[in-house]
Scaffold this active site. Structure first.
Site, PDB file in Angstrom:
ATOM      1  N   ASP A 135       0.842  -1.202   0.000  1.00  0.00           N
ATOM      2  CA  ASP A 135       0.000   0.000   0.000  1.00  0.00           C
ATOM      3  C   ASP A 135       0.879   1.255   0.000  1.00  0.00           C
ATOM      4  N   CYS A 189     -19.780 -13.793  -5.127  1.00  0.00           N
ATOM      5  CA  CYS A 189     -20.783 -13.497  -4.106  1.00  0.00           C
ATOM      6  C   CYS A 189     -22.104 -14.203  -4.354  1.00  0.00           C
ATOM      7  N   CYS A 192     -25.886 -12.857  -2.973  1.00  0.00           N
ATOM      8  CA  CYS A 192     -25.769 -12.116  -1.711  1.00  0.00           C
ATOM      9  C   CYS A 192     -25.595 -10.612  -1.971  1.00  0.00           C
ATOM     10  N   CYS A 195     -23.532  -6.784   2.147  1.00  0.00           N
ATOM     11  CA  CYS A 195     -22.679  -5.609   2.395  1.00  0.00           C
ATOM     12  C   CYS A 195     -23.342  -4.338   1.878  1.00  0.00           C
ATOM     13  N   CYS A 199     -24.252  -1.217   4.509  1.00  0.00           N
ATOM     14  CA  CYS A 199     -23.407  -0.011   4.545  1.00  0.00           C
ATOM     15  C   CYS A 199     -24.253   1.184   5.013  1.00  0.00           C
ATOM     16  N   CYS A 215     -17.763   6.819   2.077  1.00  0.00           N
ATOM     17  CA  CYS A 215     -17.246   5.681   2.863  1.00  0.00           C
ATOM     18  C   CYS A 215     -16.653   6.179   4.187  1.00  0.00           C
ATOM     19  N   CYS A 245     -13.654   1.611   9.013  1.00  0.00           N
ATOM     20  CA  CYS A 245     -14.967   0.939   9.116  1.00  0.00           C
ATOM     21  C   CYS A 245     -14.842  -0.484   8.572  1.00  0.00           C
ATOM     22  N   CYS A 248     -19.013  -3.554   6.118  1.00  0.00           N
ATOM     23  CA  CYS A 248     -19.261  -4.387   4.931  1.00  0.00           C
ATOM     24  C   CYS A 248     -18.450  -5.684   4.978  1.00  0.00           C
ATOM     25  N   CYS A 252     -20.246  -9.998   5.985  1.00  0.00           N
ATOM     26  CA  CYS A 252     -19.953 -10.899   4.859  1.00  0.00           C
ATOM     27  C   CYS A 252     -19.900 -12.357   5.334  1.00  0.00           C
TER      28      CYS A 252
HETATM   29  C1  B12 Z   1      -7.785   4.067  -2.073  1.00  0.00           C
HETATM   30  C2  B12 Z   1      -7.954   2.922  -1.120  1.00  0.00           C
HETATM   31  C3  B12 Z   1      -9.044   2.972  -0.263  1.00  0.00           C
HETATM   32  C4  B12 Z   1     -10.194   3.979  -0.421  1.00  0.00           C
HETATM   33  C5  B12 Z   1     -11.098   3.500  -1.602  1.00  0.00           C
HETATM   34  C6  B12 Z   1     -11.529   2.044  -1.460  1.00  0.00           C
HETATM   35  C7  B12 Z   1     -11.967   1.362  -2.738  1.00  0.00           C
HETATM   36  N1  B12 Z   1     -12.817   0.383  -2.591  1.00  0.00           N
HETATM   37  O1  B12 Z   1     -11.532   1.701  -3.814  1.00  0.00           O
HETATM   38  C8  B12 Z   1     -10.821   3.946   0.990  1.00  0.00           C
HETATM   39  C9  B12 Z   1     -10.182   5.023   1.853  1.00  0.00           C
HETATM   40  C10 B12 Z   1     -12.337   4.139   1.019  1.00  0.00           C
HETATM   41  C11 B12 Z   1     -10.367   2.579   1.479  1.00  0.00           C
HETATM   42  C12 B12 Z   1     -11.018   1.874   2.467  1.00  0.00           C
HETATM   43  C13 B12 Z   1     -10.603   0.628   2.925  1.00  0.00           C
HETATM   44  N2  B12 Z   1      -9.457  -0.017   2.615  1.00  0.00           N
HETATM   45 CO1  B12 Z   1      -8.228   0.588   1.229  1.00  0.00          CO
HETATM   46  N3  B12 Z   1      -7.043   0.935  -0.188  1.00  0.00           N
HETATM   47  C14 B12 Z   1      -7.027   1.849  -1.087  1.00  0.00           C
HETATM   48  C15 B12 Z   1      -5.848   1.635  -2.068  1.00  0.00           C
HETATM   49  C16 B12 Z   1      -4.700   2.564  -1.652  1.00  0.00           C
HETATM   50  C17 B12 Z   1      -6.197   1.828  -3.546  1.00  0.00           C
HETATM   51  C18 B12 Z   1      -7.493   1.140  -3.987  1.00  0.00           C
HETATM   52  C19 B12 Z   1      -7.942   1.624  -5.342  1.00  0.00           C
HETATM   53  O2  B12 Z   1      -7.141   1.783  -6.235  1.00  0.00           O
HETATM   54  N4  B12 Z   1      -9.261   1.867  -5.491  1.00  0.00           N
HETATM   55  C20 B12 Z   1      -9.862   2.184  -6.762  1.00  0.00           C
HETATM   56  C21 B12 Z   1     -10.647   0.958  -7.230  1.00  0.00           C
HETATM   57  C22 B12 Z   1     -11.311   1.229  -8.586  1.00  0.00           C
HETATM   58  O3  B12 Z   1      -9.704  -0.067  -7.394  1.00  0.00           O
HETATM   59  P1  B12 Z   1      -9.730  -1.487  -6.610  1.00  0.00           P
HETATM   60  O4  B12 Z   1     -10.483  -1.331  -5.333  1.00  0.00           O
HETATM   61  O5  B12 Z   1      -8.357  -2.009  -6.517  1.00  0.00           O
HETATM   62  O6  B12 Z   1     -10.622  -2.322  -7.592  1.00  0.00           O
HETATM   63  C23 B12 Z   1     -10.139  -3.143  -8.654  1.00  0.00           C
HETATM   64  C24 B12 Z   1     -11.213  -4.135  -9.045  1.00  0.00           C
HETATM   65  O7  B12 Z   1     -12.380  -3.891  -8.309  1.00  0.00           O
HETATM   66  C25 B12 Z   1     -11.404  -3.943 -10.529  1.00  0.00           C
HETATM   67  N5  B12 Z   1     -12.721  -3.479 -10.947  1.00  0.00           N
HETATM   68  C26 B12 Z   1     -13.057  -2.216 -11.234  1.00  0.00           C
HETATM   69  N6  B12 Z   1     -14.315  -2.176 -11.666  1.00  0.00           N
HETATM   70  C27 B12 Z   1     -14.771  -3.442 -11.645  1.00  0.00           C
HETATM   71  C28 B12 Z   1     -15.998  -3.977 -11.977  1.00  0.00           C
HETATM   72  C29 B12 Z   1     -16.232  -5.352 -11.836  1.00  0.00           C
HETATM   73  C30 B12 Z   1     -17.553  -5.889 -12.224  1.00  0.00           C
HETATM   74  C31 B12 Z   1     -15.195  -6.186 -11.338  1.00  0.00           C
HETATM   75  C32 B12 Z   1     -15.447  -7.645 -11.145  1.00  0.00           C
HETATM   76  C33 B12 Z   1     -13.963  -5.628 -10.996  1.00  0.00           C
HETATM   77  C34 B12 Z   1     -13.765  -4.274 -11.175  1.00  0.00           C
HETATM   78  O8  B12 Z   1     -10.511  -2.971 -10.981  1.00  0.00           O
HETATM   79  C35 B12 Z   1      -9.940  -2.282  -9.914  1.00  0.00           C
HETATM   80  C36 B12 Z   1      -8.518  -2.053 -10.294  1.00  0.00           C
HETATM   81  O9  B12 Z   1      -7.825  -3.255 -10.496  1.00  0.00           O
HETATM   82  C37 B12 Z   1      -5.503   0.108  -1.793  1.00  0.00           C
HETATM   83  C38 B12 Z   1      -4.034  -0.268  -1.965  1.00  0.00           C
HETATM   84  C39 B12 Z   1      -3.683  -0.385  -3.443  1.00  0.00           C
HETATM   85  N7  B12 Z   1      -2.648   0.301  -3.847  1.00  0.00           N
HETATM   86  O10 B12 Z   1      -4.362  -1.075  -4.197  1.00  0.00           O
HETATM   87  C40 B12 Z   1      -5.992  -0.081  -0.315  1.00  0.00           C
HETATM   88  C41 B12 Z   1      -6.640  -1.424   0.047  1.00  0.00           C
HETATM   89  C42 B12 Z   1      -7.589  -1.765  -1.072  1.00  0.00           C
HETATM   90  N8  B12 Z   1      -7.413  -1.109   1.251  1.00  0.00           N
HETATM   91  C43 B12 Z   1      -7.470  -2.076   2.111  1.00  0.00           C
HETATM   92  C44 B12 Z   1      -8.250  -2.052   3.296  1.00  0.00           C
HETATM   93  C45 B12 Z   1      -7.925  -3.101   4.347  1.00  0.00           C
HETATM   94  C46 B12 Z   1      -9.272  -1.086   3.467  1.00  0.00           C
HETATM   95  C47 B12 Z   1     -10.353  -1.058   4.564  1.00  0.00           C
HETATM   96  C48 B12 Z   1     -10.876  -2.423   4.971  1.00  0.00           C
HETATM   97  C49 B12 Z   1      -9.818  -0.307   5.802  1.00  0.00           C
HETATM   98  C50 B12 Z   1     -10.843  -0.069   6.883  1.00  0.00           C
HETATM   99  N9  B12 Z   1     -11.210  -1.085   7.659  1.00  0.00           N
HETATM  100  O11 B12 Z   1     -11.307   1.030   7.067  1.00  0.00           O
HETATM  101  C51 B12 Z   1     -11.454  -0.187   3.869  1.00  0.00           C
HETATM  102  C52 B12 Z   1     -12.425  -1.061   3.049  1.00  0.00           C
HETATM  103  C53 B12 Z   1     -13.466  -0.280   2.339  1.00  0.00           C
HETATM  104  C54 B12 Z   1     -13.914  -1.024   1.079  1.00  0.00           C
HETATM  105  N10 B12 Z   1     -15.041  -1.678   1.147  1.00  0.00           N
HETATM  106  O12 B12 Z   1     -13.195  -0.991   0.062  1.00  0.00           O
HETATM  107  C55 B12 Z   1      -6.685  -3.294   1.636  1.00  0.00           C
HETATM  108  C56 B12 Z   1      -7.673  -4.351   1.125  1.00  0.00           C
HETATM  109  C57 B12 Z   1      -7.260  -5.800   1.348  1.00  0.00           C
HETATM  110  C58 B12 Z   1      -8.300  -6.738   0.784  1.00  0.00           C
HETATM  111  N11 B12 Z   1      -8.373  -7.940   1.335  1.00  0.00           N
HETATM  112  O13 B12 Z   1      -9.018  -6.434  -0.147  1.00  0.00           O
HETATM  113  C59 B12 Z   1      -5.756  -2.639   0.510  1.00  0.00           C
HETATM  114  C60 B12 Z   1      -5.429  -3.580  -0.643  1.00  0.00           C
HETATM  115  C61 B12 Z   1      -4.461  -2.196   1.229  1.00  0.00           C
HETATM  116  C62 B12 Z   1      -3.506  -3.360   1.543  1.00  0.00           C
HETATM  117  N12 B12 Z   1      -2.283  -3.322   1.046  1.00  0.00           N
HETATM  118  O14 B12 Z   1      -3.829  -4.299   2.217  1.00  0.00           O
HETATM  119  N13 B12 Z   1      -9.276   2.139   0.797  1.00  0.00           N
HETATM  120  S1  SF4 Z   2     -21.420  -9.557   1.926  1.00  0.00           S
HETATM  121 FE1  SF4 Z   2     -19.637 -10.631   1.045  1.00  0.00          FE
HETATM  122  S2  SF4 Z   2     -20.510 -12.311  -0.188  1.00  0.00           S
HETATM  123 FE2  SF4 Z   2     -22.181 -10.863   0.250  1.00  0.00          FE
HETATM  124  S3  SF4 Z   2     -22.211  -9.516  -1.530  1.00  0.00           S
HETATM  125 FE3  SF4 Z   2     -20.927  -8.524   0.002  1.00  0.00          FE
HETATM  126  S4  SF4 Z   2     -18.852  -9.187  -0.467  1.00  0.00           S
HETATM  127 FE4  SF4 Z   2     -20.229 -10.572  -1.558  1.00  0.00          FE
HETATM  128  S1  SF4 Z   3     -16.181   0.481   4.911  1.00  0.00           S
HETATM  129 FE1  SF4 Z   3     -18.131   1.049   5.938  1.00  0.00          FE
HETATM  130  S2  SF4 Z   3     -18.790   2.927   4.928  1.00  0.00           S
HETATM  131 FE2  SF4 Z   3     -17.169   2.034   3.646  1.00  0.00          FE
HETATM  132  S3  SF4 Z   3     -18.285   0.792   2.132  1.00  0.00           S
HETATM  133 FE3  SF4 Z   3     -17.832  -0.576   3.831  1.00  0.00          FE
HETATM  134  S4  SF4 Z   3     -19.635  -0.434   5.198  1.00  0.00           S
HETATM  135 FE4  SF4 Z   3     -19.726   1.285   3.790  1.00  0.00          FE
END
Ligand code: B12
Ligand code: SF4
Ligand code: SF4
Length: 346
Positions: A135, A189, A192, A195, A199, A215, A245, A248, A252
């Protein structure tokens, strides 16, 4: 599987990583989706996500001649079945997201990945080079991890491992070694939507799509200014989520059935992050904050960010001593950010 790859995986598990896989260093298959996500404004103030786009969308831009990515996953789930994150919530206490209850994973995993790379390099030739990320750089970590077989994309956008759930961090070694790659993980999923339904701020705007601006994780950690007033009650009512948070993930089924507690000392919750009293947090001085959150991911929000979140939580709690604690918060950090929340609360 070839001997080198087998040895790498053995060494990774020995270093304390729970999951490990290998994929090719190649351009993202989701570049268009990523760009659309940015265009919709879903990154909020996280400008770094739009920087170095050519590098983020192609890991070969991060290391000359990059061929492979070794991806690791590390379980951070610590047992709290009776504690934080479990209703009924105590309005006088706050909840830290699980990932932030122990030591800072960036530091823990980077150090272990560096050692792992030293061991791998000793097995290979002198030209072997690598870049390590936890990260910490422009790389799409979940996409690399999915391709390497660590898990699949959940509708909450988490990478989910069918046998382990989603409470694990990701880290990568990008290398110029040409390694045999693994197959992507299979899973999904199904019907389901738990999440999306759970949220509290409606941040999962569609399956696989998060609007960070809604978020709670973004609002309580990344956002520098005021938390929008209309979202504050939902944050407090869902247990005073004062840093990150997990809702979600908590709902799960893969986590409910499969998460198993880690024994790693690095991720055991500290006292201050285990459902602390809001008043206790409100009265921390800047020096005490630094001391209590040394080597913790919470230091990212800084003292003023945490106080902002705490004063927001206190504003809607029925805590009779809230006023006193709020006054203390202002005394400790009279910067406008805290004052505005506090003033509104009072
Ligand atoms: C920015 C960021 C955030 C942002 C945005 C989150 C998001 N969902 O994008 C915020 C601040 C909200 C956040 C929150 C959290 N984060 Co964060 N975050 C990041 C970061 C730095 C970048 C993610 C990113 O590029 N987002 C933009 C989206 C578009 O990209 P993506 O999520 O990677 O999605 C990919 C796929 O979904 C796919 N995709 C896109 N569209 C579609 C459509 C379909 C149909 C499909 C199938 C796929 C797909 O393409 C994307 C690019 O490859 C990463 C580290 C990294 N460098 O990757 C950590 C990371 C994702 N975070 C992490 C964590 C732990 C969290 C939290 C749990 C922390 C917390 N408890 O508060 C929450 C979870 C919230 C959530 N539900 O996502 C972990 C996740 C580990 C895991 N098992 O997934 C990471 C990987 C950090 C790490 N090194 O461990 N995060
Ligand atoms: S709660 Fe877990 S299994 Fe259900 S839709 Fe969300 S990510 Fe998928
Ligand atoms: S981390 Fe909390 S606020 Fe963010 S998408 Fe998940 S449930 Fe919603």
């Amino acid at each position: 599987m070839a001997v080198l790859e087998e040895t790498i995986k053995f060494l990774a598990r020995n270093a304390g990583f729970d999951l490990v896989g290998i994929t090719a260093a190649e351009p993202s298959a989701f570049a268009e989706e990523y760009r659309q996500w940015l265009d919709r404004g879903y990154a909020g103030e996280m400008e770094f996500l739009a920087r170095d786009l050519h590098r983020r969308l192609d890991p070969r831009e991060l290391l000359p001649d990059a061929r492979s990515i070794i991806v690791v996953g590390m379980n951070y789930y610590a047992d709290d079945s009776e504690g934080p994150g479990t209703p009924p919530y105590d309005p006088e206490r706050g909840i830290f997201a699980r990932y932030a209850r122990g030591d800072d994973y960036h530091e823990v995993m980077s150090a272990r990945l560096k050692t792992l790379w030293t061991e791998i390099r000793a097995l290979t030739n002198e030209d072997a080079a690598a870049k390590i990320y936890v990260d910490t750089g422009p790389i799409l970590e979940r996409e690399a991890a999915r391709k390497a077989g660590l898990g699949w994309f959940g509708k909450n956008t988490m990478l989910i491992n069918t046998r382990q759930g989603s409470y694990f961090f990701l880290g990568e070694i990008i290398t110029n070694l040409a390694l045999e790659i693994d197959s992507p993980a299979i899973g999904g999923c199904g019907t389901c939507t738990a999440c999306i339904d759970a949220c509290p701020t409606g941040a999962i705007v569609a399956p696989f799509e998060i609007d960070s601006r809604r978020c709670i994780s973004y609002l309580t950690i990344e956002l520098k200014g005021d938390i929008p007033e209309d979202l504050q009650p939902a944050i407090s009512e869902s247990g005073n989520r004062i840093y990150g948070c997990d809702i979600c993930q908590e709902v799960c089924p893969f986590n409910i059935r499969r998460s198993t507690p880690t024994a790693d000392p690095a991720y055991q919750p500290r006292e201050i992050t285990s459902s602390p009293k809001l008043q206790e947090l409100a009265s921390l001085s800047e020096e005490e904050f630094r001391e209590r959150f040394r080597k913790s991911p919470v230091k990212r929000a800084k003292h003023r960010g945490l106080l902002r979140n705490v004063s927001m939580a206190l504003a809607v709690s029925d805590d009779i001593e809230a006023e006193v604690a709020l006054e203390r918060a202002v005394k400790h950090d009279p910067k406008p950010l805290v004052c505005e929340h506090t003033a509104r609360a009072l």
